[in-house]
Design a protein around this motif. Sequence first.
Motif, PDB file in Angstrom:
ATOM      1  N   GLY A 107      59.394   6.090  28.829  1.00  0.00           N
ATOM      2  CA  GLY A 107      59.018   7.935  29.100  1.00  0.00           C
ATOM      3  C   GLY A 107      57.713   7.281  28.409  1.00  0.00           C
ATOM      4  O   GLY A 107      58.183   7.616  26.798  1.00  0.00           O
ATOM      5  N   GLY A 108      56.356   7.537  28.354  1.00  0.00           N
ATOM      6  CA  GLY A 108      55.058   7.955  27.653  1.00  0.00           C
ATOM      7  C   GLY A 108      54.800   6.482  26.666  1.00  0.00           C
ATOM      8  O   GLY A 108      55.783   5.652  26.450  1.00  0.00           O
ATOM      9  N   GLY A 110      51.630   6.289  24.506  1.00  0.00           N
ATOM     10  CA  GLY A 110      51.761   6.917  23.433  1.00  0.00           C
ATOM     11  C   GLY A 110      50.437   5.852  22.942  1.00  0.00           C
ATOM     12  O   GLY A 110      49.766   5.254  23.930  1.00  0.00           O
ATOM     13  N   GLU A 131      53.023   6.747  31.835  1.00  0.00           N
ATOM     14  CA  GLU A 131      51.989   8.148  31.148  1.00  0.00           C
ATOM     15  C   GLU A 131      51.379   8.550  31.604  1.00  0.00           C
ATOM     16  O   GLU A 131      50.866   8.276  33.129  1.00  0.00           O
ATOM     17  CB  GLU A 131      51.335   6.987  30.062  1.00  0.00           C
ATOM     18  CG  GLU A 131      50.492   8.203  30.232  1.00  0.00           C
ATOM     19  CD  GLU A 131      50.784   8.426  28.937  1.00  0.00           C
ATOM     20  OE1 GLU A 131      50.086   9.537  28.302  1.00  0.00           O
ATOM     21  OE2 GLU A 131      51.638   7.768  27.476  1.00  0.00           O
ATOM     22  N   ASN A 133      49.307  10.713  30.967  1.00  0.00           N
ATOM     23  CA  ASN A 133      48.082  11.454  30.810  1.00  0.00           C
ATOM     24  C   ASN A 133      46.762   9.732  30.962  1.00  0.00           C
ATOM     25  O   ASN A 133      47.106   8.568  30.083  1.00  0.00           O
ATOM     26  CB  ASN A 133      47.621  10.783  29.478  1.00  0.00           C
ATOM     27  CG  ASN A 133      46.158  11.275  29.631  1.00  0.00           C
ATOM     28  OD1 ASN A 133      45.042  10.915  29.520  1.00  0.00           O
ATOM     29  ND2 ASN A 133      45.964  13.071  28.741  1.00  0.00           N
ATOM     30  N   ASN A 156      54.524  10.732  36.697  1.00  0.00           N
ATOM     31  CA  ASN A 156      55.215  11.360  35.842  1.00  0.00           C
ATOM     32  C   ASN A 156      56.755  11.059  35.676  1.00  0.00           C
ATOM     33  O   ASN A 156      57.341  10.482  36.600  1.00  0.00           O
ATOM     34  CB  ASN A 156      55.362  12.995  36.696  1.00  0.00           C
ATOM     35  CG  ASN A 156      56.026  14.021  35.778  1.00  0.00           C
ATOM     36  OD1 ASN A 156      57.176  13.564  34.774  1.00  0.00           O
ATOM     37  ND2 ASN A 156      55.948  15.188  36.298  1.00  0.00           N
ATOM     38  N   ASP A 173      60.170   8.722  25.319  1.00  0.00           N
ATOM     39  CA  ASP A 173      59.585   8.890  23.719  1.00  0.00           C
ATOM     40  C   ASP A 173      58.180   9.741  24.237  1.00  0.00           C
ATOM     41  O   ASP A 173      56.852   9.768  24.279  1.00  0.00           O
ATOM     42  CB  ASP A 173      58.743   7.778  23.129  1.00  0.00           C
ATOM     43  CG  ASP A 173      58.124   8.294  22.064  1.00  0.00           C
ATOM     44  OD1 ASP A 173      58.212   9.030  21.337  1.00  0.00           O
ATOM     45  OD2 ASP A 173      57.096   7.823  21.172  1.00  0.00           O
ATOM     46  N   LEU A 174      58.806  11.591  24.662  1.00  0.00           N
ATOM     47  CA  LEU A 174      57.965  11.939  25.292  1.00  0.00           C
ATOM     48  C   LEU A 174      57.630  13.553  24.482  1.00  0.00           C
ATOM     49  O   LEU A 174      56.712  14.230  24.258  1.00  0.00           O
ATOM     50  CB  LEU A 174      58.534  12.736  26.349  1.00  0.00           C
ATOM     51  CG  LEU A 174      59.169  11.260  27.125  1.00  0.00           C
ATOM     52  CD1 LEU A 174      59.466  12.545  28.929  1.00  0.00           C
ATOM     53  CD2 LEU A 174      58.250  10.999  28.561  1.00  0.00           C
ATOM     54  N   TRP A 175      58.551  13.572  23.890  1.00  0.00           N
ATOM     55  CA  TRP A 175      57.535  14.689  22.383  1.00  0.00           C
ATOM     56  C   TRP A 175      56.789  14.385  21.518  1.00  0.00           C
ATOM     57  O   TRP A 175      57.264  13.485  20.380  1.00  0.00           O
ATOM     58  CB  TRP A 175      59.145  16.144  22.396  1.00  0.00           C
ATOM     59  CG  TRP A 175      60.094  15.697  23.364  1.00  0.00           C
ATOM     60  CD1 TRP A 175      60.133  16.662  24.533  1.00  0.00           C
ATOM     61  CD2 TRP A 175      60.835  14.922  24.213  1.00  0.00           C
ATOM     62  NE1 TRP A 175      60.552  16.743  25.909  1.00  0.00           N
ATOM     63  CE2 TRP A 175      61.403  15.779  25.527  1.00  0.00           C
ATOM     64  CE3 TRP A 175      61.738  13.738  24.292  1.00  0.00           C
ATOM     65  CZ2 TRP A 175      61.964  15.600  26.367  1.00  0.00           C
ATOM     66  CZ3 TRP A 175      62.415  13.391  25.166  1.00  0.00           C
ATOM     67  CH2 TRP A 175      62.412  13.894  26.330  1.00  0.00           C
ATOM     68  N   LEU A 185      55.693  18.998  24.568  1.00  0.00           N
ATOM     69  CA  LEU A 185      55.793  17.285  25.758  1.00  0.00           C
ATOM     70  C   LEU A 185      53.832  16.890  24.485  1.00  0.00           C
ATOM     71  O   LEU A 185      53.293  17.914  24.553  1.00  0.00           O
ATOM     72  CB  LEU A 185      55.738  17.800  27.223  1.00  0.00           C
ATOM     73  CG  LEU A 185      57.133  17.721  27.400  1.00  0.00           C
ATOM     74  CD1 LEU A 185      56.782  19.017  28.869  1.00  0.00           C
ATOM     75  CD2 LEU A 185      57.803  16.939  27.442  1.00  0.00           C
ATOM     76  N   ALA A 186      54.261  15.082  24.532  1.00  0.00           N
ATOM     77  CA  ALA A 186      52.592  15.037  23.864  1.00  0.00           C
ATOM     78  C   ALA A 186      51.690  15.466  25.138  1.00  0.00           C
ATOM     79  O   ALA A 186      51.554  15.345  26.104  1.00  0.00           O
ATOM     80  CB  ALA A 186      53.331  13.596  24.120  1.00  0.00           C
ATOM     81  N   GLN A 188      51.025  18.328  26.208  1.00  0.00           N
ATOM     82  CA  GLN A 188      51.320  19.072  27.476  1.00  0.00           C
ATOM     83  C   GLN A 188      52.154  20.340  27.105  1.00  0.00           C
ATOM     84  O   GLN A 188      52.170  21.189  28.200  1.00  0.00           O
ATOM     85  CB  GLN A 188      52.479  18.413  28.619  1.00  0.00           C
ATOM     86  CG  GLN A 188      51.887  16.849  29.054  1.00  0.00           C
ATOM     87  CD  GLN A 188      52.647  16.843  29.712  1.00  0.00           C
ATOM     88  OE1 GLN A 188      52.748  16.594  31.129  1.00  0.00           O
ATOM     89  NE2 GLN A 188      53.127  14.736  29.578  1.00  0.00           N
TER      90      GLN A 188
END
Length: 225
Positions: A107-108, A110, A131, A133, A156, A173-175, A185-186, A188
Amino acid sequence: MGKEIDHLQNSSKSFLGETMKILTINAWSTIQYPTKALRTASIVKTHYRPNLYLMEGVCGYELFQVTKTIHITELRINDEVVMIDDPMHWLGMKELAKYSSGRVLIGGLGLGLIIHHLANNSKVTHIDVIEINKDVIELIKPLLPKDKRVQIHHDNIYGYSWVHGHYDTIILDLWVKHNNKDIELAGQGKANTGDIVGTYLRFKFNNPKSKIYIRGHRNPSINTA
């Protein structure tokens, strides 16, 4: 990928009455990403000057000490830092990758640090990266290792197909830290620690046999780093 670490040393120091394990870094080099921007997302170069920095328990260290200026890569969304390849994050992702196996859900995206480490793990058979974004995907995807196991999805992580995806390993790894009290939230907006716990329980309930890791959490059963 460049040389991860030229030389590391272990030490302990007394800080505010407590003895802390410190990782000493004399030189540092990880992925060689270019400085680049794509709409809301950008890769930015920065540096850490000689000083002590938080390691937050990663690999058993509370702090890391930089003895000479080291260069660091940041991912920013709308000019907000959401991921960085400093020792805490790079080594933390390396540990999470080491404990991964089978079908892996991430999750995510980066900077894609975890992908670089999972590429060296033969126990992993498939990797889905979620991801939200699209700019991050378009910016980072061309810089990742060419690995047929990796599929990157613009979606999502809380979608039904991912929560109920029957994965062997799930890495969330969302935060990012917002300030001393809050997280977010990265890219968001604000969140809270309840979001971390709630997310873990949601995935664990639907994937009871999966290994579920949350980067940044201090519980070793949730974060093996």
